[in-house]
Scaffold this motif. Structure first.
Motif, PDB file in Angstrom:
ATOM      1  N   LYS A 361       0.836  -1.208   0.000  1.00  0.00           N
ATOM      2  CA  LYS A 361       0.000   0.000   0.000  1.00  0.00           C
ATOM      3  C   LYS A 361       0.867   1.252   0.000  1.00  0.00           C
ATOM      4  O   LYS A 361       0.579   2.218  -0.720  1.00  0.00           O
ATOM      5  CB  LYS A 361      -0.920  -0.014   1.220  1.00  0.00           C
ATOM      6  N   GLY A 362       1.953   1.228   0.781  1.00  0.00           N
ATOM      7  CA  GLY A 362       2.849   2.376   0.790  1.00  0.00           C
ATOM      8  C   GLY A 362       3.530   2.591  -0.547  1.00  0.00           C
ATOM      9  O   GLY A 362       3.646   3.728  -1.025  1.00  0.00           O
ATOM     10  N   ASN A 363       3.981   1.498  -1.175  1.00  0.00           N
ATOM     11  CA  ASN A 363       4.662   1.637  -2.465  1.00  0.00           C
ATOM     12  C   ASN A 363       3.709   2.076  -3.570  1.00  0.00           C
ATOM     13  O   ASN A 363       4.096   2.833  -4.467  1.00  0.00           O
ATOM     14  CB  ASN A 363       5.327   0.311  -2.844  1.00  0.00           C
ATOM     15  N   MET A 364       2.462   1.615  -3.532  1.00  0.00           N
ATOM     16  CA  MET A 364       1.512   2.036  -4.559  1.00  0.00           C
ATOM     17  C   MET A 364       1.210   3.525  -4.454  1.00  0.00           C
ATOM     18  O   MET A 364       0.915   4.175  -5.450  1.00  0.00           O
ATOM     19  CB  MET A 364       0.218   1.220  -4.440  1.00  0.00           C
ATOM     20  N   GLN A 365       1.284   4.082  -3.243  1.00  0.00           N
ATOM     21  CA  GLN A 365       1.102   5.533  -3.094  1.00  0.00           C
ATOM     22  C   GLN A 365       2.136   6.321  -3.894  1.00  0.00           C
ATOM     23  O   GLN A 365       1.886   7.453  -4.304  1.00  0.00           O
ATOM     24  CB  GLN A 365       1.206   5.929  -1.623  1.00  0.00           C
ATOM     25  N   HIS A 366       3.304   5.721  -4.098  1.00  0.00           N
ATOM     26  CA  HIS A 366       4.384   6.423  -4.788  1.00  0.00           C
ATOM     27  C   HIS A 366       4.053   6.696  -6.254  1.00  0.00           C
ATOM     28  O   HIS A 366       4.742   7.500  -6.892  1.00  0.00           O
ATOM     29  CB  HIS A 366       5.677   5.617  -4.690  1.00  0.00           C
ATOM     30  N   LEU A 367       3.016   6.043  -6.788  1.00  0.00           N
ATOM     31  CA  LEU A 367       2.579   6.367  -8.154  1.00  0.00           C
ATOM     32  C   LEU A 367       2.246   7.858  -8.265  1.00  0.00           C
ATOM     33  O   LEU A 367       2.599   8.513  -9.248  1.00  0.00           O
ATOM     34  CB  LEU A 367       1.347   5.528  -8.519  1.00  0.00           C
ATOM     35  N   TRP A 368       1.563   8.362  -7.254  1.00  0.00           N
ATOM     36  CA  TRP A 368       1.165   9.790  -7.263  1.00  0.00           C
ATOM     37  C   TRP A 368       2.400  10.684  -7.227  1.00  0.00           C
ATOM     38  O   TRP A 368       2.503  11.664  -7.977  1.00  0.00           O
ATOM     39  CB  TRP A 368       0.271  10.062  -6.064  1.00  0.00           C
ATOM     40  N   LEU A 369       3.352  10.340  -6.369  1.00  0.00           N
ATOM     41  CA  LEU A 369       4.548  11.158  -6.232  1.00  0.00           C
ATOM     42  C   LEU A 369       5.436  11.042  -7.460  1.00  0.00           C
ATOM     43  O   LEU A 369       6.032  12.030  -7.902  1.00  0.00           O
ATOM     44  CB  LEU A 369       5.316  10.731  -4.985  1.00  0.00           C
TER      45      LEU A 369
END
Length: 704
Positions: A361-369
């Motif tokens: 979940k944390g790594n998928m957030q990095h798509l936005w960044l």
């Protein structure tokens, strides 16, 4: 206007960056050419295998997915090859350690450094016992005066944090660490680990030049810590210096396989990765040193402004902080030459997958960044992509298997369309090319497994064979690790695919401490693995009904899924792992030659000691005095009245009458804990607290 200090910093950074940037550009270009060239050749080969040569949507999808996955595998392969070559050449001349003269480095004065250990519902004996081993190792260097230690707790359960406070007080006394080893527990748990570190920085960050962040299972040698500070002192442009932690202290078969793999193959991958990243490396969140002033200035993590998963606090903070420091002009380095940096593996597959569920979940957030943040360096965007692909590869692989099944079903059951193009003059005869397909599979497996044998060659060439139990045991251990990895790959694929879907759907997760010791039970394993086992069995039966040849192709994936539960249980067994250790299999250097850090941790004052929970902290005079001294007293008012009512209920009905929140309120209040202690020692012997008094203090069974 830009200040003189800022201008000097920018000029110095530009000069330092120019020394390695050209090498980084050349290396990354070579890597890109190799990966793309290899992927194009493999994709052309894949196209020639497909029955309709990419003439329909299913085959186009298969080709696209194959190209992405092959490029991902090829990237890892060439990183390992680069690491092997550089290790044969004596290391990377651009690395920070290779730039130093050893005498000059050793003469470099140290600066004030804080060593942080954020914890959350961890084993007190392991986490604080490990910290005591780090303390003793640093003490032996003679440089302890430059370091302070901070235990930063986010624990909410009073049974846990009361034990933490008592263990901390015991360590301070045993180590003679008054004024050097500190404990703080946040009352308000915001923004996970990054919020805990941020709380420390707001309170004490300005008192230190650097901070070293450890995980609850981290161990670092004193000499390594000293070198980290000295390297930062000599390189003012470096914002983060990341060590390459290896795994140790594995007991179960699963943990020992991961530990063996880490120590055998890890040096190749970290050396190759460091050589490509150079001053634009990633930060892994622990076992690293950070320059505090720029970190405080540039690494504040704003909440994501999007929707669903992409809204709210950033869960996986480490890559983001490295990217923000890079954007501010600071360098981030990975230094694989720094030894004696360790962490531990989860003891079982279930525990690893539970941890991965949070990481996904944390790594998928990095798509936005990766896509939306401005002015980030391209290398750090690629680091985001690398972290995303480490989990996104699983659903892509699953999608490739689904499309392969669809294509085979169409070819066997549906009428063949000999004229897919209405304007073609000659029929198209769809054919599978099994021998070409087998060749492509062999080549792909070669990319996956050749780095393992490069690791074997690296050990032999560096004369480290004895550390792994001798050549023949080492060779057998490599084949055992390959078999275990092949069994685990489909199970991880299915679990990670589910986690990616849950993450993108923004399914809420419960954030808890990691299990680091227990084995997996049969019931737990069957419940956890049941969906994958049912799916694997259904797929294998369908493949058998559809076409025997396709059934044989499905077995390497289907069988591990079908038997995922027994695989998980067997790998979690400590007895099996220790039996192999006694026979010299899956050995590592610290097991063959000993480890001072592990010896210090085993001799920790906390080893085997029972730490006090809520009841003990109420009853025992010494424990109670500690908690009274550390607590606060609520002012008169509604809160004081509530605490008084809780005290009376606790005294009359016992601690079981209170829930965790109510026990927390009492344990945090000095007046309440002192009152409970006085009253408990006056109760009747047959009361609830009277029986607890017998059991906890006198260690005698309560009389009826």
């Amino acid at each position: 206007m830009m200040s003189i200090a800022t201008q000097t910093h920018v000029v110095d950074n530009a000069r330092g960056r120019s020394r390695w940037w050209t090498a980084a550009l050349l290396r990354r270009s070579c890597l890109l050419i190799l990966v793309l060239g290899q992927t194009l050749v493999a994709s052309w080969f894949m196209l020639s295998i497909l029955p309709y040569k990419g003439g329909n949507g299913v085959e186009i999808g298969m080709l696209v997915l194959f190209a992405i996955l092959f490029a991902w595998i090829s990237f890892g392969f060439w990183i390992a090859v680069a690491g092997f070559v550089l290790r044969r050449l004596g290391g990377d001349r651009h690395s920070l350690l290779r730039q130093q003269d050893s005498a000059a480095l050793n003469a470099t004065p140290l600066a004030r450094t804080a060593i942080l250990m954020p914890i959350y519902h961890e084993s007190v004996e392991r986490s604080l016992g490990g910290l005591s081993a780090v303390y003793r190792s640093l003490e032996r260097t003679g440089q302890l005066e430059h370091f302070d230690f901070f235990i930063l707790s986010d624990s909410r359960d009073p049974e846990v944090w009361l034990q933490e406070q008592a263990a901390w007080a015991k360590l301070v006394k045993e180590l003679g660490a008054e004024g050097r080893l500190f404990y703080r527990r946040r009352k308000l748990n915001l923004n996970y680990k990054s919020g805990n570190v941020g709380d420390f920085l707001r309170r004490w960050g300005r008192n230190y030049d650097y901070m070293v962040v450890l995980d609850a299972d981290s161990l670092m040698g004193g000499e390594t810590l000293v070198k980290l500070v000295q390297l930062m002192q000599r390189h003012p442009a470096v914002g983060i210096l990341q060590t390459s932690p290896e795994l140790l202290n594995g007991r179960s078969l699963f943990a020992r396989v991961q530990q063996f793999s880490s120590q055998l193959y890890g040096p190749l991958f970290t050396t190759g990765l460091a050589a490509v990243q150079l001053g634009e490396a990633a930060f892994w969140g622990h076992n690293a040193i950070l320059r505090i002033q720029p970190f405080m200035t540039h690494c504040g993590l704003r909440k994501l402004p999007g929707w669903g998963l992409f809204r709210g606090p950033i869960m996986s903070h480490d890559f983001v902080e490295a990217a923000y420091l890079g954007r501010a002009g600071y360098e981030v380095w990975l230094e694989p030459g720094l030894q004696d940096s360790w962490e531990e593996s989860p003891p079982s597959l279930v525990d690893e997958l539970t941890r991965d569920q949070r990481w996904v979940k944390g790594n998928m957030q990095h798509l936005w960044l990766m896509l939306g943040s401005r002015k980030l360096r391209f290398a750090h965007r690629m680091a985001f992509l690398n972290g995303i692909m480490s989990y996104l590869a699983s659903p892509l692989w699953l999608a490739f298997l689904v499309l392969t099944t669809v294509a085979t079903t169409r070819l066997v059951l549906w009428p063949i369309n000999y004229f897919p193009d209405p304007y073609q003059l000659f029929p198209l005869w769809p054919q599978w090319q099994p021998y070409r397909a087998a060749t492509l599979v062999v080549c792909t497996l070669g990319l996956l497994f050749l780095p393992k044998f490069l690791g074997l060659a690296d050990v032999a060439l560096t004369q480290r064979v004895r550390a792994f139990g001798g050549f023949f045991r080492l060779l057998g251990s490599v084949f055992l690790e390959i078999v275990v990895s092949a069994l685990l790959a489909p199970i991880r694929m299915l679990s990670h695919s589910r986690y990616v879907a849950e993450a993108l759907s923004n399914v809420n997760l419960r954030w808890a401490g990691q299990n680091r010791t227990s084995e997996t039970g049969w019931l737990e394993a069957f419940i956890y693995q049941a969906p994958g086992s049912i799916l694997g069995l259904a797929w294998a039966l369908f493949a058998l009904w559809l076409k025997p040849m396709f059934f044989y192709w499905s077995l390497p994936v289907a069988l591990p899924l079908i038997f995922a539960a027994p695989i998980s249980v067997i790998l979690s067994r400590v007895q099996l792992g220790q039996r192999l250790r006694r026979r010299g299999w899956l050995m590592t250097g610290e097991e063959a030659f000993g480890s001072k850090l592990l010896e210090d941790m085993a001799r920790s004052p906390l080893t085997g000691a029972r730490q006090p929970g809520f009841c003990e902290s109420v009853i025992h005079p010494g424990h109670n005095a500690l908690q009274v001294a550390l607590g606060r007293t609520a002012a008169p008012g509604l809160r004081r009245q509530r605490l008084d009512r809780l005290c009376q209920r606790c005294l009359k009905q016992g601690p079981e009458s209170l829930d965790r929140t109510e026990q927390n309120l009492l344990a945090q209040d000095s007046q309440a804990m002192a009152q409970l202690h006085r009253q408990v020692w006056r109760v009747a012997p047959g009361s609830v607290w009277g029986r607890l008094l017998h059991r906890e203090i006198l260690r005698q069974p309560a009389s009826r």
